[in-house]
Design a protein around this motif. Structure first.
Motif, PDB file in Angstrom:
ATOM      1  N   LYS A   1       6.635 -43.529 -27.583  1.00 28.44           N
ATOM      2  CA  LYS A   1       6.214 -42.126 -27.535  1.00 28.44           C
ATOM      3  C   LYS A   1       6.852 -41.297 -28.647  1.00 28.44           C
ATOM      4  O   LYS A   1       6.208 -40.414 -29.182  1.00 28.44           O
ATOM      5  CB  LYS A   1       6.476 -41.513 -26.150  1.00 28.44           C
ATOM      6  CG  LYS A   1       7.918 -41.182 -25.804  1.00 28.44           C
ATOM      7  CD  LYS A   1       7.993 -40.493 -24.439  1.00 28.44           C
ATOM      8  CE  LYS A   1       9.393 -40.181 -23.954  1.00 28.44           C
ATOM      9  NZ  LYS A   1       9.971 -38.955 -24.530  1.00 28.44           N
ATOM     10  N   GLU A   2       8.103 -41.593 -28.996  1.00 30.79           N
ATOM     11  CA  GLU A   2       8.777 -40.731 -29.975  1.00 30.79           C
ATOM     12  C   GLU A   2       8.365 -41.035 -31.416  1.00 30.79           C
ATOM     13  O   GLU A   2       8.070 -40.119 -32.185  1.00 30.79           O
ATOM     14  CB  GLU A   2      10.303 -40.813 -29.810  1.00 30.79           C
ATOM     15  CG  GLU A   2      10.799 -40.267 -28.467  1.00 30.79           C
ATOM     16  CD  GLU A   2      10.362 -38.835 -28.167  1.00 30.79           C
ATOM     17  OE1 GLU A   2       9.882 -38.142 -29.099  1.00 30.79           O
ATOM     18  OE2 GLU A   2      10.479 -38.400 -27.009  1.00 30.79           O
TER      19      GLU A   2
ATOM     20  N   TYR B   1      13.330 -42.349 -33.567  1.00 27.44           N
ATOM     21  CA  TYR B   1      12.395 -41.263 -33.896  1.00 27.44           C
ATOM     22  C   TYR B   1      11.817 -41.437 -35.308  1.00 27.44           C
ATOM     23  O   TYR B   1      10.637 -41.682 -35.483  1.00 27.44           O
ATOM     24  CB  TYR B   1      13.112 -39.906 -33.808  1.00 27.44           C
ATOM     25  CG  TYR B   1      13.159 -39.314 -32.420  1.00 27.44           C
ATOM     26  CD1 TYR B   1      13.874 -39.926 -31.399  1.00 27.44           C
ATOM     27  CD2 TYR B   1      12.507 -38.127 -32.122  1.00 27.44           C
ATOM     28  CE1 TYR B   1      13.935 -39.377 -30.128  1.00 27.44           C
ATOM     29  CE2 TYR B   1      12.561 -37.562 -30.852  1.00 27.44           C
ATOM     30  CZ  TYR B   1      13.277 -38.186 -29.859  1.00 27.44           C
ATOM     31  OH  TYR B   1      13.325 -37.636 -28.603  1.00 27.44           O
TER      32      TYR B   1
ATOM     33  N   TYR C   1      18.581 -41.818 -28.448  1.00 24.44           N
ATOM     34  CA  TYR C   1      17.642 -40.819 -28.990  1.00 24.44           C
ATOM     35  C   TYR C   1      18.056 -40.586 -30.432  1.00 24.44           C
ATOM     36  O   TYR C   1      18.661 -39.578 -30.773  1.00 24.44           O
ATOM     37  CB  TYR C   1      17.663 -39.549 -28.139  1.00 24.44           C
ATOM     38  CG  TYR C   1      16.928 -39.758 -26.840  1.00 24.44           C
ATOM     39  CD1 TYR C   1      17.506 -40.482 -25.810  1.00 24.44           C
ATOM     40  CD2 TYR C   1      15.634 -39.289 -26.670  1.00 24.44           C
ATOM     41  CE1 TYR C   1      16.818 -40.731 -24.635  1.00 24.44           C
ATOM     42  CE2 TYR C   1      14.935 -39.523 -25.493  1.00 24.44           C
ATOM     43  CZ  TYR C   1      15.533 -40.246 -24.483  1.00 24.44           C
ATOM     44  OH  TYR C   1      14.836 -40.491 -23.329  1.00 24.44           O
TER      45      TYR C   1
ATOM     46  N   ALA D   1      13.896 -29.631 -27.554  1.00 28.69           N
ATOM     47  CA  ALA D   1      12.847 -29.213 -26.641  1.00 28.69           C
ATOM     48  C   ALA D   1      12.435 -30.394 -25.791  1.00 28.69           C
ATOM     49  O   ALA D   1      12.821 -31.524 -26.066  1.00 28.69           O
ATOM     50  CB  ALA D   1      11.638 -28.697 -27.424  1.00 28.69           C
TER      51      ALA D   1
ATOM     52  N   HIS E   1       2.978 -34.587 -27.342  1.00 25.26           N
ATOM     53  CA  HIS E   1       3.426 -35.504 -26.298  1.00 25.26           C
ATOM     54  C   HIS E   1       2.503 -35.466 -25.077  1.00 25.26           C
ATOM     55  O   HIS E   1       2.527 -36.393 -24.265  1.00 25.26           O
ATOM     56  CB  HIS E   1       4.837 -35.131 -25.835  1.00 25.26           C
ATOM     57  CG  HIS E   1       5.950 -35.830 -26.555  1.00 25.26           C
ATOM     58  ND1 HIS E   1       5.944 -37.184 -26.810  1.00 25.26           N
ATOM     59  CD2 HIS E   1       7.134 -35.369 -27.052  1.00 25.26           C
ATOM     60  CE1 HIS E   1       7.083 -37.514 -27.434  1.00 25.26           C
ATOM     61  NE2 HIS E   1       7.811 -36.427 -27.597  1.00 25.26           N
TER      62      HIS E   1
ATOM     63  N   GLU F   1       9.079 -32.142 -23.404  1.00 26.31           N
ATOM     64  CA  GLU F   1       7.630 -32.138 -23.227  1.00 26.31           C
ATOM     65  C   GLU F   1       7.153 -32.209 -21.779  1.00 26.31           C
ATOM     66  O   GLU F   1       6.070 -32.746 -21.525  1.00 26.31           O
ATOM     67  CB  GLU F   1       7.052 -33.332 -23.999  1.00 26.31           C
ATOM     68  CG  GLU F   1       7.391 -34.719 -23.402  1.00 26.31           C
ATOM     69  CD  GLU F   1       8.563 -35.429 -24.043  1.00 26.31           C
ATOM     70  OE1 GLU F   1       9.435 -34.744 -24.615  1.00 26.31           O
ATOM     71  OE2 GLU F   1       8.628 -36.672 -23.961  1.00 26.31           O
TER      72      GLU F   1
ATOM     73  N   GLU G   1      14.597 -35.806 -18.713  1.00 20.69           N
ATOM     74  CA  GLU G   1      14.635 -36.998 -19.561  1.00 20.69           C
ATOM     75  C   GLU G   1      16.061 -37.194 -20.078  1.00 20.69           C
ATOM     76  O   GLU G   1      16.658 -36.233 -20.540  1.00 20.69           O
ATOM     77  CB  GLU G   1      13.694 -36.869 -20.760  1.00 20.69           C
ATOM     78  CG  GLU G   1      13.588 -38.175 -21.538  1.00 20.69           C
ATOM     79  CD  GLU G   1      12.596 -38.128 -22.699  1.00 20.69           C
ATOM     80  OE1 GLU G   1      11.965 -37.075 -22.910  1.00 20.69           O
ATOM     81  OE2 GLU G   1      12.490 -39.135 -23.390  1.00 20.69           O
TER      82      GLU G   1
ATOM     83  N   HIS H   1       5.103 -31.022 -31.949  1.00 17.84           N
ATOM     84  CA  HIS H   1       5.602 -32.302 -31.433  1.00 17.84           C
ATOM     85  C   HIS H   1       5.535 -32.342 -29.903  1.00 17.84           C
ATOM     86  O   HIS H   1       4.982 -33.277 -29.322  1.00 17.84           O
ATOM     87  CB  HIS H   1       7.035 -32.510 -31.930  1.00 17.84           C
ATOM     88  CG  HIS H   1       7.684 -33.762 -31.445  1.00 17.84           C
ATOM     89  ND1 HIS H   1       7.745 -34.902 -32.195  1.00 17.84           N
ATOM     90  CD2 HIS H   1       8.297 -34.055 -30.273  1.00 17.84           C
ATOM     91  CE1 HIS H   1       8.376 -35.847 -31.517  1.00 17.84           C
ATOM     92  NE2 HIS H   1       8.716 -35.356 -30.343  1.00 17.84           N
ATOM     93  N   GLU H   2       6.093 -31.328 -29.266  1.00 24.54           N
ATOM     94  CA  GLU H   2       6.108 -31.340 -27.796  1.00 24.54           C
ATOM     95  C   GLU H   2       4.688 -31.252 -27.252  1.00 24.54           C
ATOM     96  O   GLU H   2       4.353 -31.899 -26.267  1.00 24.54           O
ATOM     97  CB  GLU H   2       6.970 -30.204 -27.236  1.00 24.54           C
ATOM     98  CG  GLU H   2       8.403 -30.155 -27.748  1.00 24.54           C
ATOM     99  CD  GLU H   2       9.159 -31.467 -27.659  1.00 24.54           C
ATOM    100  OE1 GLU H   2       8.846 -32.280 -26.778  1.00 24.54           O
ATOM    101  OE2 GLU H   2      10.054 -31.699 -28.499  1.00 24.54           O
TER     102      GLU H   2
HETATM  103  N1  B3K Z   1      11.717 -36.168 -25.285  1.00 24.09           N
HETATM  104  C1  B3K Z   1      12.681 -35.143 -25.572  1.00 24.09           C
HETATM  105  C2  B3K Z   1      14.050 -35.661 -25.829  1.00 24.09           C
HETATM  106  C3  B3K Z   1      14.821 -35.950 -24.611  1.00 24.09           C
HETATM  107  C4  B3K Z   1      16.242 -36.330 -24.929  1.00 24.09           C
HETATM  108  C5  B3K Z   1      16.986 -36.722 -23.710  1.00 24.09           C
HETATM  109  N2  B3K Z   1      18.353 -37.104 -24.003  1.00 24.09           N
HETATM  110  C6  B3K Z   1      12.248 -34.284 -26.702  1.00 24.09           C
HETATM  111  C7  B3K Z   1      11.329 -34.905 -27.681  1.00 24.09           C
HETATM  112  O1  B3K Z   1      11.607 -35.878 -28.318  1.00 24.09           O
HETATM  113  O2  B3K Z   1      10.240 -34.449 -27.814  1.00 24.09           O
END
Ligand code: B3K
Ligand code: ZN
Length: 886
Positions: free
Chosen positions: A331-332, A393, A388, A274, A313, A276, A133, A309-310
């Motif tokens: 999603k975030e 978030y 990000y 981290a 997801h 997911e 990602e 959190h992960e």
């Molecule tokens: N989805 C990943 C973050 C990815 C960042 C890429 N630059 C972790 C998270 O938010 O759970």
């Protein structure tokens, strides 16, 4: 040679949400074969592909993304294609004239050991890991690397058996074997369709800790956490968090895990916290490994949250993914909201909320007020890695929370069910989410959608008027949002205000709001959805104090309270968050006034009300140690800076220290007693009460240090040396590090000697020095950059030193400009190695407009210097360009 290299340098093209078009081709299955070698890994892919009727152009070529790949062969339905049959650029592969359905085979070579970007397939500590990602998969093989292409993946990993005994990927292992050349292989199959950004592989010499989880419907899930040798005694906490998260998602959202295996692998070189990946989460070691003597209580809490959190997801991100990266907050934001709810249910709810709001204000409000401000759903970007952000978030999570506050818990839960059922195994948009919430509640979200489209933090001002004759209270609420880049005019937001009325004796009042049929007590939610609105309360027996925005019901800035009202709320509000909030706002106002006085040359004199509030907070130390520690902590420097028209780092520091000294002196005896009484050598516990006692004891020591260094220094040194827990050792070390004394030097040297080889602890050693207030900090930070333990290529180490210094408001903004020069050099250097890490650091310069003219000039010059760097990455270029535009 161009006159102005800044202008002509190549920049990534801008992508816009309004240009979205469904993909021309879909990939049903992709079978990957990795022959792993650090210098030359071969990746063979077999993809079954068909035209997507939704695209609209039945003659469109196939465009596969690809970056830093050496192409060896392409085959269409089994026949090799010659070079004339396709176009190959630095960004990918284009194949025209294709049938409606076909099989494509590709064969590429990549060099994981030379991948310092840590995006795609790379080597860390000799082992292989991936990070895909957002756009890392294209650095592994040619593929339509966009989240709305969801395929069923299999991955066969081949590697030398002795060096890489562990071979992991998504899904389930379905076959394995050994070869006589010393290599072995495992084939993994993921039954769920997924976008390429969720692909993962891990290969290495890792140890694992195993456990199992029985789902609500009785299925057995094998859990594994994979770490490097020597770290296996630091995973129990993460494993417990994982099981707790799995249970919680079943109980609260009815969401059960959907595979037979769930693995987590920890890696020491990782760009963020981290990831997911379906069935194989990959974690920064900093967010997995914890032992009481190596990790602080804050680390323990953070690990718990990120594991949750992960894991969450799996449904909000993996099973239902995003149609495009503009929808990232889908999603975030939702998953942060879910991890916040988990935190509220499994730890102290008020304290969790306080931490979340502090984080939101510290990072997101600041982002929203500067040149990097963008809506929760950005309409355009150049590099998605730069989005990000705290806005996507944390503000995204607040927006989800407001939806729940408006429609209520039950409707929200129904809306979640509808959202998941309707979008399962597909790629959704924010509109899909909101449509599900509409269906569950009937609420019309048309105007609410402004929260996704408009950037900026609304300011809400309130005025109240009490008519004692009519027993009526009239509340006027006004909102206003300042312009942000590209958005001069703002429409009013729909703002849910959770509120109560507190009577003169501190009780919650029973009142009737105009329009309501019966009087009620306690918290009610009113909606402010115009620029100005009035709310009339009847049957109000006496003049109330309003408790507004309980539990922080909207991400806004509130004004209108008098000091006396704040003091009353701090003492009586029934909402735990708002009690803290009132005291915090009181202290903030008092410190801001003291800073102005200091700038006028007046001496600091402590505010009686603040001293009294601190004294009465201490009275409840035993009952609520953690909350007491929180209340005793003065607003941070970033909070104060955020409220000043022109930030004055030195005055902020001097006044905040003077206030701490005054409080420490005023309550010296109480702090000394507390420090002694809380000396607890019983077994280590991570429950809120134990954490609270350690926090409070450290707070007491900090005030003793502030009041009288001579007598407190030996206590700090002894606490450091005892090293019972990292929470105690590190707090003591931080206090020592703020002084330029022999005790500091001894403490730092001993700590380093003791923890050599524990990378995560050495990170703390760097960070403590980078964040120090000691007068020689800049020189020390410069020399730490050439310390043998410093490693520009390791993101954790880099962030500890450079990120740590970047958040050192006092020294990074030193009037000499030396702090800026250090940051500039470190950003330019790391940009050559890892562009996403470099780009993040630009945030330090983004607020340049908030400083005095001399600092502004230096900050702008630093941005210009970075922009003029030859070969600057697109990532950093985008951040600098946006920051400069102001
Ligand atoms: N989805 C990943 C973050 C990815 C960042 C890429 N630059 C972790 C998270 O938010 O759970
Ligand atoms: Zn996430």
């Amino acid at each position: 040679m161009a006159e102005n290299p800044v202008q002509i340098a190549e920049a990534a093209p801008e992508k816009r949400l309004i240009d979205y078009r469904p993909p021309a081709f879909l990939v049903d299955t992709v079978d990957l074969i990795f022959d792993l070698d650090p210098e030359a890994t071969s990746v063979r892919a077999t993809m079954s592909i068909r035209r997507n009727p939704a695209h609209g152009d039945a003659t469109a070529p196939l465009v596969l993304d690809g970056e830093d790949l050496t192409l060896n062969a392409v085959m269409l339905d089994g026949a090799a294609l010659d070079a004339e049959a396709y176009g190959l650029t630095a960004h990918g592969l284009t194949i025209p004239d294709l049938p409606d359905e076909f099989t494509l085979d590709t064969d590429v070579t990549i060099a994981p050991a030379r991948n310092t970007e840590l995006s795609g397939l790379y080597v860390s500590g000799g082992d292989f890991f991936t990070q895909c990602e957002a756009e890392g998969f294209r650095r592994i093989t040619f593929f339509p690397d966009r989240p709305d292409v969801m395929a069923r993946f299999s991955a066969t990993l081949i590697a030398e058996q002795k060096r890489y005994p562990v071979l992991l990927s998504n899904g389930n292992p379905v076959d394995r074997g050994t070869r006589d050349d010393g290599r072995h292989w495992v084939k993994w199959q993921d039954p769920h369709p997924k976008p390429s950004y969720l692909f993962a592989l891990v290969a290495g010499d890792l140890l694992s800790v195993h456990d199992e989880f029985i789902t609500a419907s009785g299925r057995k899930v094998a859990l594994g956490i994979y770490v490097r040798r020597g770290d296996e005694d630091k995973v129990a906490h993460a494993m417990a968090s994982l099981k707790r998260s799995m249970r919680w998602d079943e109980e609260v959202f009815g969401l059960e895990y959907d595979l037979d295996i769930f693995n987590i692998a920890a890696v020491g070189d990782f760009n963020m916290g981290a990831m997911e990946n379906k069935g194989l989460n990959i974690f920064n070691t900093a967010l997995v490994l914890a032992r009481p003597d190596t990790a602080t209580d804050a680390d323990y809490l953070r690990i718990d949250r990120v594991i949750a959190h992960e894991y969450f997801h799996n449904w909000t991100g993996d099973r239902v993914t995003c149609r495009d990266w503009f929808q990232l907050s889908l999603k975030e934001g939702l998953t942060v909201f879910r991890d916040q709810e988990y935190g509220a249910d499994t730890t102290d709810a008020s304290l969790s909320r306080i931490e979340e709001v502090k984080r939101l204000r510290g990072f997101q409000f600041r982002e929203d007020a500067g040149p990097l401000a963008h809506p929760v759903r950005p309409p355009a970007y150049r590099k998605i890695d730069n989005f990000y952000t705290a806005t996507v978030y944390e503000k995204g999570a607040e927006v989800v929370r407001m939806i729940r506050t408006i429609i209520g818990r039950e409707a929200f839960r129904r809306g979640m069910d509808i959202y998941i059922a309707r979008n399962d195994n597909s790629a959704a948009t924010i509109e899909d989410f909101v449509a599900a919430m509409h269906e569950a509640s009937g609420y019309d979200f048309a105007r609410f959608m402004r929260w996704y489209k408009q950037a900026g933090t609304p300011s809400v001002h309130f005025e109240g008027h009490y008519d004692s004759g009519a027993k009526r209270y009239m509340l006027t609420l006004r909102q206003e949002t300042k312009a942000t880049p590209g958005q001069a005019q703002k429409e009013p937001f729909v703002i849910p205000v959770a509120m109560g009325l507190i009577g003169p004796n501190g009780d919650e009042m029973t009142t009737t709001l105009a329009g309501e049929t019966a009087a009620r007590e306690g918290t009610r939610v009113v909606l402010l959805d115009a620029a100005e609105q009035q709310f009339i309360f009847e049957d109000v027996a006496a003049e109330p104090v309003l408790s507004l925005f309980r539990n922080f019901s909207a991400p806004i800035r509130l004004s209108g309270y008098s000091r006396a009202q704040l003091a009353a709320l701090a003492a009586h509000d029934t909402d735990g968050f708002n009690r803290w909030e009132a005291g915090h706002e009181y202290a903030t106002q008092m410190l801001l006034e003291a800073i102005s006085a200091h700038q006028r040359g007046e001496a600091f004199s402590p505010d009686r009300g603040l001293l009294d509030a601190m004294a009465s907070a201490l009275a409840q130390a035993e009952a609520a140690p953690a909350l007491t520690a929180e209340i005793l902590t003065l607003p941070g420097k970033a909070v104060l800076a955020d409220r000043m028209a022109v930030v004055d780092p030195l005055s902020i520091h001097v006044v905040r220290e003077a206030a701490r000294t005054a409080i420490g002196a005023h309550l010296h005896g109480r702090f000394a007693m507390l420090y002694r009484d809380l000396d607890d050598s019983s077994t280590f516990g991570i429950d809120p009460a134990s954490i609270g006692r350690r926090a409070l004891r450290n707070t007491a020591l900090a005030y003793l240090m502030a009041a009288d260094k001579k007598t407190a220094m030996p206590l700090a040194l002894a606490q450091l040396r005892a090293g019972r827990t990292m929470t105690e050792a590190l707090a003591a070390l931080a206090m020592l590090a703020d002084t330029a004394t022999p005790e500091r030097d001894a403490g730092l040297a001993e700590f380093h000697a003791k923890w050599q080889g524990e990378a995560l602890v050495i990170d703390k050693w760097f960070a403590i020095q980078a964040r120090s207030a000691a007068p020689d900090t800049i020189a020390r930070v410069e020399s730490l950059a050439s310390h043998p333990d410093f490693d520009l290529k390791n993101p954790n180490r880099y962030r500890s030193l450079v990120g740590g210094f970047g958040s050192n408001q006092l020294w990074v903004h030193d009037a000499s400009g030396a702090g800026y020069a250090f940051m500039t050099r470190m950003i330019v250097d790391v940009d050559k190695v890892n562009r996403s890490i470099a780009a993040r650091m630009i945030e330090v310069f983004a607020d340049w407009k908030r400083y005095d003219a001399a600092r502004q000039a230096k900050l702008r010059a630093a941005l210009d210097r970075i922009l003029a760097t030859e070969g600057l990455s697109d990532n950093t270029r985008e951040m600098v360009t946006r920051s400069r535009a102001g």
